[in-house]
Structures are given as C-alpha cells and as structure tokens.
Motif scaffolding. Structure first.
Motif, PDB file in Angstrom:
ATOM      1  N   LYS A   2       0.840  -1.191   0.000  1.00  0.00           N
ATOM      2  CA  LYS A   2       0.000   0.000   0.000  1.00  0.00           C
ATOM      3  C   LYS A   2       0.878   1.244   0.000  1.00  0.00           C
ATOM      4  CE  LYS A   2      -4.201  -1.567   2.263  1.00  0.00           C
ATOM      5  NZ  LYS A   2      -5.088  -1.367   3.425  1.00  0.00           N
ATOM      6  N   TYR A   5      -1.433   7.845  -2.205  1.00  0.00           N
ATOM      7  CA  TYR A   5      -1.602   8.494  -3.514  1.00  0.00           C
ATOM      8  C   TYR A   5      -2.428   9.774  -3.352  1.00  0.00           C
ATOM      9  CZ  TYR A   5      -0.048   4.026  -5.415  1.00  0.00           C
ATOM     10  OH  TYR A   5       0.684   2.909  -5.701  1.00  0.00           O
ATOM     11  N   ARG A   7      -4.962  12.850  -4.595  1.00  0.00           N
ATOM     12  CA  ARG A   7      -6.040  13.079  -5.567  1.00  0.00           C
ATOM     13  C   ARG A   7      -6.157  14.601  -5.724  1.00  0.00           C
ATOM     14  NH1 ARG A   7     -11.061  11.138  -3.253  1.00  0.00           N
ATOM     15  NH2 ARG A   7     -11.980  11.136  -5.319  1.00  0.00           N
ATOM     16  N   ARG A  61       7.385   7.705  -2.593  1.00  0.00           N
ATOM     17  CA  ARG A  61       6.668   6.666  -3.350  1.00  0.00           C
ATOM     18  C   ARG A  61       7.091   5.261  -2.926  1.00  0.00           C
ATOM     19  NH1 ARG A  61       3.029   9.108  -3.817  1.00  0.00           N
ATOM     20  NH2 ARG A  61       2.164   7.354  -4.940  1.00  0.00           N
ATOM     21  N   GLU A 143      -3.595   2.854  -0.573  1.00  0.00           N
ATOM     22  CA  GLU A 143      -4.087   1.615  -1.183  1.00  0.00           C
ATOM     23  C   GLU A 143      -3.001   0.939  -2.009  1.00  0.00           C
ATOM     24  OE1 GLU A 143      -7.394   2.923  -3.564  1.00  0.00           O
ATOM     25  OE2 GLU A 143      -6.103   3.488  -5.251  1.00  0.00           O
ATOM     26  N   GLU A 144      -3.293  -0.290  -2.375  1.00  0.00           N
ATOM     27  CA  GLU A 144      -2.387  -1.065  -3.222  1.00  0.00           C
ATOM     28  C   GLU A 144      -2.859  -0.924  -4.667  1.00  0.00           C
ATOM     29  OE1 GLU A 144      -1.502  -4.651  -1.373  1.00  0.00           O
ATOM     30  OE2 GLU A 144      -0.202  -5.369  -2.968  1.00  0.00           O
ATOM     31  N   ARG A 145      -1.937  -0.629  -5.581  1.00  0.00           N
ATOM     32  CA  ARG A 145      -2.338  -0.516  -7.001  1.00  0.00           C
ATOM     33  C   ARG A 145      -1.529  -1.461  -7.860  1.00  0.00           C
ATOM     34  NH1 ARG A 145      -3.224   6.049  -7.860  1.00  0.00           N
ATOM     35  NH2 ARG A 145      -4.926   6.191  -6.342  1.00  0.00           N
TER      36      ARG A 145
END
Ligand code: SF4
Ligand code: SF4
Length: 145
Positions: A2, A5, A7, A61, A143-145
């Motif tokens: 995770k 990120y 927005r 990151r 979150e995990e992407r």
C-alpha cells in the motif's frame, strides 16, 4: 504494497496533512506541544505543492528500485523488501544529501539541525498514515495498485 496516492482534483491546499505528519512525528504527539514547545519543531515528511487552484500533497513513493538507496553512501537509506517501505536510519546518515539529489520526486527533506535527512516512513505505529487520516476531502488515498 500500500502507498499514499494524492487526488489533486479534491485537494484544497489546507495543509492539514502536513500538520498531522508533524504531530505524528513529534516527541509529544500533542499538537499544541509539538508546535509551541518542541525545539526544533518537527518537520513534515510530506509537502503540499500549490500553483493557483491546483494543489496536491507529495511524499515518498517507496520505489521498487529506489534511487535514494542506490545513491546513499553510508547505508542509511534502506529498502525493506518484505514490507516494501524505504526507511531512513538516522544513526547511519552522514548528511551528504546524495539521496536528495537522487530522488526523482523531490520528497526527501533536509534536517538542518541534525544535519541529516527526513522522509516519509508510512507511520509504522499506525494502520493508516496520519496524513491520510487527517485529510477532510479524501485527497490522500492509502491503497495497493
Ligand atoms: S525517497 Fe524518493 S527515490 Fe527514495 S523511495 Fe522515496 S520516492 Fe523513491
Ligand atoms: S544524506 Fe544520509 S541518507 Fe542521504 S545519501 Fe547521505 S548518508 Fe545517505
């Protein structure tokens, strides 16, 4: 893993994420004491970038192949390949700033008092990083992407 990120479309540039980061990384973990009594005042590990109506919070990151780790001459920047987190071991840091020059995202900050660096550690004592929890607009997602 995770990651945090931003927005940009819902960030209003309120800087609450920076305040939450400062408090989380303070000795007291108390907002009044962190801002008014701790010397030096703790530094936020994220940074809200702003240009006109556009704003977003940037932080590490936790790169898969981190340039900061490759650049570090003293083994102070390390990638934990189990959790994915890139950690800074202050006791090994020489304050040469090589990692700052190597990071393509500009998210490592100088600690001018201790002559070392500061970066996001994803709040290891919390289930959700403090910046994500503090954002009133869900402009930071973990979150995990
Ligand atoms: S500090 Fe920069 S280079 Fe290092 S892991 Fe984070 S984003 Fe990547
Ligand atoms: S400033 Fe510290 S962490 Fe960064 S490259 Fe130099 S020794 Fe490594």
């Amino acid at each position: 893993m995770k990651r945090v990120y931003p927005r940009e479309e819902v960030c209003i540039g309120c800087h609450l994420c920076e305040i939450a980061c400062i408090v989380e990384h303070s000795a007291s973990k108390d907002i009044i004491k962190a801002f008014k009594a701790e010397t030096p005042r703790p530094t936020a590990r994220n940074l809200v970038e702003e240009e006109g109506a556009i704003s977003f919070s940037v932080s590490c990151r936790h790169c898969n192949e981190p340039p900061c780790v490759q650049a570090c001459i003293s083994g102070a920047m390390v990638k934990d390949y189990q959790s994915g987190v890139v950690r800074h071991l202050e006791e090994k840091c020489m304050g040469c700033w090589s990692c700052i020059m190597a990071c393509p995202y500009g998210v490592i900050r100088k600690n001018p008092v201790r002559k070392t660096v500061i970066k996001c550690d994803l709040c290891p004592e919390r289930p959700i990083p403090a910046c994500v929890e503090a954002c009133p607009n869900r402009a930071l997602i973990f979150e995990e992407r």
